[in-house]
Scaffold this motif. Structure first.
Motif, mmCIF file in Angstrom:
data_model
loop_
_atom_site.group_PDB
_atom_site.id
_atom_site.type_symbol
_atom_site.label_atom_id
_atom_site.label_comp_id
_atom_site.label_asym_id
_atom_site.label_seq_id
_atom_site.Cartn_x
_atom_site.Cartn_y
_atom_site.Cartn_z
ATOM 1 N N LEU A 153 0.976 -1.238 0.125
ATOM 2 C CA LEU A 153 -0.049 0.016 0.021
ATOM 3 C C LEU A 153 0.735 1.149 0.175
ATOM 4 C CD1 LEU A 153 -2.240 -1.387 2.858
ATOM 5 C CD2 LEU A 153 -3.005 -1.475 0.398
ATOM 6 N N VAL A 154 0.695 2.264 -1.177
ATOM 7 C CA VAL A 154 1.729 3.080 -1.304
ATOM 8 C C VAL A 154 1.001 4.496 -1.127
ATOM 9 C CG1 VAL A 154 3.467 4.316 -2.744
ATOM 10 C CG2 VAL A 154 3.180 1.858 -2.840
ATOM 11 N N LEU A 155 1.437 5.264 -0.262
ATOM 12 C CA LEU A 155 0.848 6.634 0.134
ATOM 13 C C LEU A 155 1.750 7.533 -0.393
ATOM 14 C CD1 LEU A 155 0.572 4.779 2.790
ATOM 15 C CD2 LEU A 155 -1.250 6.565 3.398
ATOM 16 N N ARG A 156 1.336 8.629 -1.167
ATOM 17 C CA ARG A 156 2.145 9.784 -1.709
ATOM 18 C C ARG A 156 1.653 10.949 -1.501
ATOM 19 N NH1 ARG A 156 2.041 5.781 -5.919
ATOM 20 N NH2 ARG A 156 3.793 4.700 -6.422
ATOM 21 N N GLY A 157 2.521 11.988 -1.275
ATOM 22 C CA GLY A 157 2.030 13.511 -1.034
ATOM 23 C C GLY A 157 3.266 14.251 -0.644
ATOM 24 N N THR A 158 2.707 15.781 -0.906
ATOM 25 C CA THR A 158 3.819 16.580 -0.746
ATOM 26 C C THR A 158 3.967 17.074 0.982
ATOM 27 O OG1 THR A 158 2.202 18.234 -1.073
ATOM 28 C CG2 THR A 158 3.465 17.566 -2.905
ATOM 29 N N ASP A 159 2.949 16.796 1.820
ATOM 30 C CA ASP A 159 2.869 17.042 3.120
ATOM 31 C C ASP A 159 3.140 15.934 4.049
ATOM 32 O OD1 ASP A 159 1.930 17.604 5.761
ATOM 33 O OD2 ASP A 159 0.572 19.033 4.975
ATOM 34 N N VAL A 160 4.524 15.794 4.529
ATOM 35 C CA VAL A 160 5.367 14.903 5.195
ATOM 36 C C VAL A 160 4.280 14.737 6.514
ATOM 37 C CG1 VAL A 160 7.312 13.965 6.476
ATOM 38 C CG2 VAL A 160 7.617 15.471 4.230
ATOM 39 N N ALA A 161 3.703 15.605 7.277
ATOM 40 C CA ALA A 161 3.223 15.454 8.220
ATOM 41 C C ALA A 161 1.985 14.720 8.202
ATOM 42 C CB ALA A 161 2.917 16.734 9.337
ATOM 43 N N GLU A 162 1.087 14.990 6.946
ATOM 44 C CA GLU A 162 -0.377 14.446 6.922
ATOM 45 C C GLU A 162 0.000 12.952 6.392
ATOM 46 O OE1 GLU A 162 -3.941 15.773 4.204
ATOM 47 O OE2 GLU A 162 -2.116 15.668 3.032
ATOM 48 N N LEU A 163 1.399 12.827 5.445
ATOM 49 C CA LEU A 163 1.746 11.416 5.014
ATOM 50 C C LEU A 163 1.910 10.688 6.218
ATOM 51 C CD1 LEU A 163 2.214 10.116 2.377
ATOM 52 C CD2 LEU A 163 4.587 10.714 2.692
ATOM 53 N N ASP A 164 2.616 10.896 7.379
ATOM 54 C CA ASP A 164 3.017 10.199 8.405
ATOM 55 C C ASP A 164 1.645 9.696 9.247
ATOM 56 O OD1 ASP A 164 5.426 10.198 7.990
ATOM 57 O OD2 ASP A 164 5.989 11.845 9.090
ATOM 58 N N ARG A 165 0.742 10.919 9.359
ATOM 59 C CA ARG A 165 -0.646 10.468 10.051
ATOM 60 C C ARG A 165 -1.386 9.477 9.424
ATOM 61 N NH1 ARG A 165 -0.623 16.306 10.496
ATOM 62 N NH2 ARG A 165 -2.292 16.049 8.723
ATOM 63 N N ALA A 166 -1.406 9.645 7.885
ATOM 64 C CA ALA A 166 -2.370 8.700 7.312
ATOM 65 C C ALA A 166 -1.611 7.234 7.131
ATOM 66 C CB ALA A 166 -2.138 8.962 5.898
ATOM 67 N N THR A 167 -0.318 7.134 7.354
ATOM 68 C CA THR A 167 0.414 5.820 7.322
ATOM 69 C C THR A 167 0.182 5.344 8.663
ATOM 70 O OG1 THR A 167 2.183 6.642 5.955
ATOM 71 C CG2 THR A 167 2.729 4.809 7.178
ATOM 72 N N GLU A 168 0.338 5.987 9.699
ATOM 73 C CA GLU A 168 -0.102 5.327 11.304
ATOM 74 C C GLU A 168 -1.531 4.867 10.985
ATOM 75 O OE1 GLU A 168 -0.304 6.925 15.678
ATOM 76 O OE2 GLU A 168 1.087 7.934 14.314
ATOM 77 N N GLU A 169 -2.429 5.709 10.365
ATOM 78 C CA GLU A 169 -3.793 4.994 10.713
ATOM 79 C C GLU A 169 -3.877 3.728 9.600
ATOM 80 O OE1 GLU A 169 -7.180 7.750 9.579
ATOM 81 O OE2 GLU A 169 -5.954 9.482 10.534
ATOM 82 N N LEU A 170 -3.250 3.746 8.551
ATOM 83 C CA LEU A 170 -3.208 2.504 7.757
ATOM 84 C C LEU A 170 -2.487 1.385 8.563
ATOM 85 C CD1 LEU A 170 -3.632 1.360 5.196
ATOM 86 C CD2 LEU A 170 -1.487 2.115 4.173
ATOM 87 N N CYS A 171 -1.528 1.776 9.253
ATOM 88 C CA CYS A 171 -0.969 0.605 10.124
ATOM 89 C C CYS A 171 -1.857 -0.176 11.178
ATOM 90 C CB CYS A 171 0.178 0.843 10.576
ATOM 91 S SG CYS A 171 1.746 1.163 9.534
ATOM 92 N N GLY A 172 -2.667 0.889 11.602
ATOM 93 C CA GLY A 172 -3.690 0.487 12.643
ATOM 94 C C GLY A 172 -4.811 -0.193 11.887
ATOM 95 N N LEU A 173 -5.255 -0.113 10.481
ATOM 96 C CA LEU A 173 -5.953 -0.511 9.881
ATOM 97 C C LEU A 173 -5.823 -2.106 9.967
ATOM 98 C CD1 LEU A 173 -8.619 -1.039 8.050
ATOM 99 C CD2 LEU A 173 -7.590 -0.090 6.135
ATOM 100 N N VAL A 174 -4.301 -2.182 9.157
ATOM 101 C CA VAL A 174 -3.964 -3.585 8.766
ATOM 102 C C VAL A 174 -3.971 -4.287 10.446
ATOM 103 C CG1 VAL A 174 -1.631 -4.749 8.151
ATOM 104 C CG2 VAL A 174 -2.495 -2.757 7.021
ATOM 105 N N ARG A 175 -3.442 -3.798 11.215
ATOM 106 C CA ARG A 175 -3.279 -4.555 12.625
ATOM 107 C C ARG A 175 -4.890 -5.126 12.993
ATOM 108 N NH1 ARG A 175 0.304 -0.366 14.198
ATOM 109 N NH2 ARG A 175 2.436 -1.155 13.954
#
Length: 251
Positions: A216-238
């Motif tokens: 699952l690849v997330l792309r964007g220019t806002d690093v903080a937003e990217l990190d928040r979405a990545t954390e939520e995605l990890c929570g979804l997977v778990r």
């Protein structure tokens, strides 16, 4: 910064026939992303003047940059330069500087025959793109950058103009890999995309060692937003019984 966009126009019957595998698209996509230019479209057209001109007109009116590859050699089917001149409504001229570069490259005047001199025919008003490999230049006119089709030459040409290309904010990426199936993740992944409309979230399934999984690849220019979405995605997977592995990935 505003989003800067680009398209690639691959020209050549040999690509469409399958005789030659295109290696230029992947290189240009990676390099453009690295300088903050979003590749939005790629087209492949045959060595047909009407189709080349139509594609040029469509792409250059829609995107900030257009890169063409192929069709600037010495043979009868190398018609890209003439087509670009036609699209811009300017004459095709024998460029004195292009001739000088070819003369220096070949040395012996007898080697610079009529066919090779065709590679010095450039649309009026264009700026030459250096070719450190085989001398015959590419060129830029308007927002169109005309490059060779041979990958090593094309890459050298692009290296010469990359620093001068105007880009936007660089695109960053995160990759979350797990052994869950796409169908298990689909609903939650769609909801995540809805919550983060400023990001591009893609799902790329794989099968290896007799096991299915997905990157699952997330792309964007806002690093903080990217990190928040990545954390939520990890929570979804778990929450679905998977174990996420996070990497930087390619933008």
């Amino acid at each position: 910064m505003p989003t800067v966009t680009a398209a690639i126009l691959v020209i050549g019957n040999e690509i469409l026939s399958g005789r030659t595998q295109d290696a230029n698209l992947a290189f240009l996509a990676r390099r453009l992303t690295g300088i903050g230019v979003r590749l939005r479209e790629a087209r492949v057209v045959p060595d047909d003047a009407d189709e080349i001109v139509a594609a040029l007109d469509a792409l250059r009116s829609r995107y900030d940059h257009v890169f063409t590859t192929g069709g600037i050699g010495p043979t009868h089917d190398d018609i890209t330069s003439a087509c670009v001149a036609r699209a811009f409504g300017v004459p095709l001229e024998r460029n004195p500087e292009a001739v000088r570069r070819l003369e220096a490259h070949y040395g012996d005047p007898a080697m610079l025959n009529a066919a090779r001199l065709r590679m010095a025919e450039i649309p009026a008003g264009a700026t030459l793109i250096d070719n450190p490999v085989s001398a015959a230049p590419g060129f830029t006119i308007g927002n169109v950058h005309v490059l060779a089709g041979v990958p090593t030459i094309m890459q050298a040409m692009f290296d010469g103009i990359a620093a001068g290309l105007k880009g936007g904010d660089p695109v960053h990426a995160r990759t979350v890999t797990c052994s869950l199936a796409e169908g298990t993740l689909a609903e939650g992944l769609g909801a995540l995309q809805d919550r983060y409309p400023g990001l591009e979230i893609g799902s790329y399934p794989w099968f290896r060692n007799r096991q299915f999984g997905v990157s699952l690849v997330l792309r964007g220019t806002d690093v903080a937003e990217l990190d928040r979405a990545t954390e939520e995605l990890c929570g979804l997977v778990r929450s679905l019984g998977g174990e996420p592995e996070v990497g930087g990935g390619d933008a």
